[in-house]
Design a protein around this motif. Structure first.
Motif, PDB file in Angstrom:
ATOM      1  N   SER A 176       0.825  -1.210   0.000  1.00 31.50           N
ATOM      2  CA  SER A 176       0.000   0.000   0.000  1.00 31.50           C
ATOM      3  C   SER A 176       0.859   1.260   0.000  1.00 31.50           C
ATOM      4  CB  SER A 176      -0.935  -0.006   1.209  1.00 31.50           C
ATOM      5  OG  SER A 176      -1.832  -1.092   1.146  1.00 31.50           O
ATOM      6  N   MET A 177       1.951   1.224   0.737  1.00 28.52           N
ATOM      7  CA  MET A 177       2.836   2.385   0.749  1.00 28.52           C
ATOM      8  C   MET A 177       3.478   2.587  -0.617  1.00 28.52           C
ATOM      9  SD  MET A 177       4.616   2.478   4.531  1.00 28.52           S
ATOM     10  CE  MET A 177       5.286   0.802   4.496  1.00 28.52           C
ATOM     11  N   GLU A 178       3.902   1.508  -1.262  1.00 31.87           N
ATOM     12  CA  GLU A 178       4.506   1.640  -2.584  1.00 31.87           C
ATOM     13  C   GLU A 178       3.498   2.178  -3.599  1.00 31.87           C
ATOM     14  OE1 GLU A 178       7.601   1.455  -3.490  1.00 31.87           O
ATOM     15  OE2 GLU A 178       8.211   0.994  -1.438  1.00 31.87           O
ATOM     16  N   ALA A 179       2.248   1.701  -3.499  1.00 35.02           N
ATOM     17  CA  ALA A 179       1.203   2.233  -4.387  1.00 35.02           C
ATOM     18  C   ALA A 179       0.993   3.719  -4.133  1.00 35.02           C
ATOM     19  CB  ALA A 179      -0.100   1.461  -4.177  1.00 35.02           C
ATOM     20  N   SER A 180       1.095   4.121  -2.869  1.00 33.48           N
ATOM     21  CA  SER A 180       0.942   5.533  -2.528  1.00 33.48           C
ATOM     22  C   SER A 180       2.099   6.358  -3.056  1.00 33.48           C
ATOM     23  CB  SER A 180       0.828   5.696  -1.011  1.00 33.48           C
ATOM     24  OG  SER A 180      -0.289   5.003  -0.502  1.00 33.48           O
ATOM     25  N   TYR A 181       3.319   5.854  -2.939  1.00 33.33           N
ATOM     26  CA  TYR A 181       4.478   6.588  -3.445  1.00 33.33           C
ATOM     27  C   TYR A 181       4.378   6.792  -4.957  1.00 33.33           C
ATOM     28  CZ  TYR A 181       6.473   5.468   1.139  1.00 33.33           C
ATOM     29  OH  TYR A 181       6.690   5.344   2.489  1.00 33.33           O
ATOM     30  N   GLN A 182       3.869   5.800  -5.656  1.00 35.51           N
ATOM     31  CA  GLN A 182       3.666   5.957  -7.095  1.00 35.51           C
ATOM     32  C   GLN A 182       2.632   7.040  -7.362  1.00 35.51           C
ATOM     33  OE1 GLN A 182       5.313   4.578  -9.876  1.00 35.51           O
ATOM     34  NE2 GLN A 182       4.140   6.289 -10.723  1.00 35.51           N
ATOM     35  N   ALA A 183       1.579   7.059  -6.523  1.00 33.51           N
ATOM     36  CA  ALA A 183       0.561   8.107  -6.668  1.00 33.51           C
ATOM     37  C   ALA A 183       1.166   9.488  -6.455  1.00 33.51           C
ATOM     38  CB  ALA A 183      -0.576   7.865  -5.679  1.00 33.51           C
ATOM     39  N   PHE A 184       2.028   9.626  -5.430  1.00 34.85           N
ATOM     40  CA  PHE A 184       2.647  10.921  -5.164  1.00 34.85           C
ATOM     41  C   PHE A 184       3.569  11.343  -6.299  1.00 34.85           C
ATOM     42  CE2 PHE A 184       2.215   9.335  -0.613  1.00 34.85           C
ATOM     43  CZ  PHE A 184       1.011   9.980  -0.425  1.00 34.85           C
ATOM     44  N   THR A 185       4.238  10.373  -6.919  1.00 35.30           N
ATOM     45  CA  THR A 185       5.076  10.686  -8.076  1.00 35.30           C
ATOM     46  C   THR A 185       4.221  11.259  -9.203  1.00 35.30           C
ATOM     47  OG1 THR A 185       6.626   8.906  -7.500  1.00 35.30           O
ATOM     48  CG2 THR A 185       6.687   9.734  -9.762  1.00 35.30           C
ATOM     49  N   ASP A 186       3.083  10.619  -9.451  1.00 35.99           N
ATOM     50  CA  ASP A 186       2.159  11.123 -10.474  1.00 35.99           C
ATOM     51  C   ASP A 186       1.644  12.507 -10.101  1.00 35.99           C
ATOM     52  OD1 ASP A 186       2.480   8.658 -11.704  1.00 35.99           O
ATOM     53  OD2 ASP A 186       0.563   7.857 -11.002  1.00 35.99           O
ATOM     54  N   ILE A 187       1.310  12.674  -8.824  1.00 41.17           N
ATOM     55  CA  ILE A 187       0.725  13.933  -8.361  1.00 41.17           C
ATOM     56  C   ILE A 187       1.716  15.079  -8.510  1.00 41.17           C
ATOM     57  CG2 ILE A 187      -0.010  15.167  -6.273  1.00 41.17           C
ATOM     58  CD1 ILE A 187      -1.436  12.519  -5.463  1.00 41.17           C
ATOM     59  N   GLN A 188       2.983  14.834  -8.198  1.00 44.93           N
ATOM     60  CA  GLN A 188       3.973  15.894  -8.356  1.00 44.93           C
ATOM     61  C   GLN A 188       4.031  16.389  -9.802  1.00 44.93           C
ATOM     62  OE1 GLN A 188       8.127  14.886  -8.101  1.00 44.93           O
ATOM     63  NE2 GLN A 188       8.663  16.906  -7.258  1.00 44.93           N
ATOM     64  N   LYS A 189       4.003  15.451 -10.733  1.00 42.16           N
ATOM     65  CA  LYS A 189       4.039  15.825 -12.149  1.00 42.16           C
ATOM     66  C   LYS A 189       2.801  16.636 -12.529  1.00 42.16           C
ATOM     67  CE  LYS A 189       4.305  13.863 -16.814  1.00 42.16           C
ATOM     68  NZ  LYS A 189       4.373  12.614 -17.617  1.00 42.16           N
ATOM     69  N   ILE A 190       1.638  16.175 -12.083  1.00 43.69           N
ATOM     70  CA  ILE A 190       0.386  16.860 -12.409  1.00 43.69           C
ATOM     71  C   ILE A 190       0.367  18.257 -11.785  1.00 43.69           C
ATOM     72  CG2 ILE A 190      -2.116  16.815 -12.070  1.00 43.69           C
ATOM     73  CD1 ILE A 190      -1.883  13.715 -12.146  1.00 43.69           C
ATOM     74  N   ALA A 191       0.796  18.360 -10.517  1.00 42.39           N
ATOM     75  CA  ALA A 191       0.794  19.652  -9.829  1.00 42.39           C
ATOM     76  C   ALA A 191       1.753  20.627 -10.499  1.00 42.39           C
ATOM     77  CB  ALA A 191       1.162  19.464  -8.364  1.00 42.39           C
TER      78      ALA A 191
END
Length: 298
Positions: A50-65
């Motif tokens: 779950s943490m790894e899935a979250s880190y991938q989400a944050f990576t995506d979010i940084q790009k989008i932001a």
């Protein structure tokens, strides 16, 4: 000012991009990554998957932001993180994937932000309202009016947390929660019960038969007790493959929606609530407004 607000929940990580300009807010449609932080290890710690899935989400979010041109990126975590022994370490590691300011909210804070985010200017009518937010790991209630929230509760029941109990049979969530709800003392003329969070918005989308989620259509949708029970009965005995064909039901919520809906019916029965009005707006919008007004701290 452009903001990126991130809600780190028990079922998903959500992103709200918001622009405040000329004294007006413009909110982009919320984006979501299913991470299941609420499915923790037996010792209560967050799972590596779950943490790894979250880190991938944050990576995506940084790009989008960054592409959005966000001036500030602010995240807040709820029950899964606040209850986990490794929750703080998890939040500290987030900054290596998506630099941001962040907070871990208490149950009372989660309830309060949800209340103000959902009701906003509606509170100007002077009436008293109650919000119910059924998340993955907890359920928050808040009661108040334009002068503030004067009663709130956070209960350790959520769609992810009670999924296995719901799977045991159609009465199990009711048996688990029937003595849970505390008496609610309303101190003035009452308006309505307002439902927020993924369970409520998904139930509204199912009832509306939406091919694609549309917050503008979900906003203000009325869900009766009978409608919610009908959705439960329709979905309970479907396979997962059958559920993901149901309009309005995203794959990331197909296995937990029945549990969430059963928490809702338990709440409605306890307080004799005939219907709720669903709000697409929630604590994320309230957090955006707070960050705008105190941006030096965000």
């Amino acid at each position: 000012m452009k903001l990126a607000i991130i809600d780190i929940g028990s079922n998903s990580v959500r992103l709200l991009l918001a622009t405040y300009e000329n004294n007006e807010w413009r909110y982009e449609p919320k984006q979501l990554w299913t991470t299941r932080l609420g499915q923790r290890n037996t010792d209560g710690t967050l799972r590596d998957e779950s943490m790894e899935a979250s880190y991938q989400a944050f990576t995506d979010i940084q790009k989008i932001a960054n592409e959005y041109g966000a001036d500030y990126c602010f995240g807040f975590a709820t029950s899964a993180v606040r209850e986990a022994a490794n929750g703080l370490a998890f939040m500290e590691r987030i900054n290596t994937y998506c630099p941001m300011e962040w907070r871990i909210l208490s149950g009372a804070e989660e309830a309060m932000y949800g209340f103000y985010g959902a009701l906003g200017n509606q509170l100007e009518d002077g009436r008293h309202y109650t919000t119910i937010d059924i998340g993955g790991g907890s359920t928050e209630l808040a009661l108040g009016n334009k002068d503030g929230v004067y009663w709130s509760r956070s209960y350790p029941v959520g769609a992810v947390r009670l999924q296995s109990i719901s799977d045991e049979g159609p009465q199990r969530v009711w048996e688990e929660t029937r003595f849970l709800w505390d008496p609610m003392m309303i101190e003035g003329e009452f308006g309505e019960f307002i439902g927020i969070g993924g369970t409520l918005t998904t139930l509204a989308a199912i009832d509306l038969g939406l091919d694609h989620y549309d917050g503008t259509k979900v906003q203000g949708h009325k869900l009766s007790r009978e409608t919610v029970e009908g959705i439960i009965m329709k979905l309970r005995y479907m396979s997962r493959d059958e559920r993901i064909q149901v309009k309005g039901l995203p794959a990331g919520r197909a296995d937990i929606i029945v549990a969430g809906a059963e928490i809702l019916t338990s709440f409605m029965d306890s307080y004799e609530v005939p219907h709720v009005f669903v709000s697409d707006q929630d604590g994320m919008e309230a957090m955006a407004r707070e960050c705008e007004s105190t941006h030096s701290n965000c």
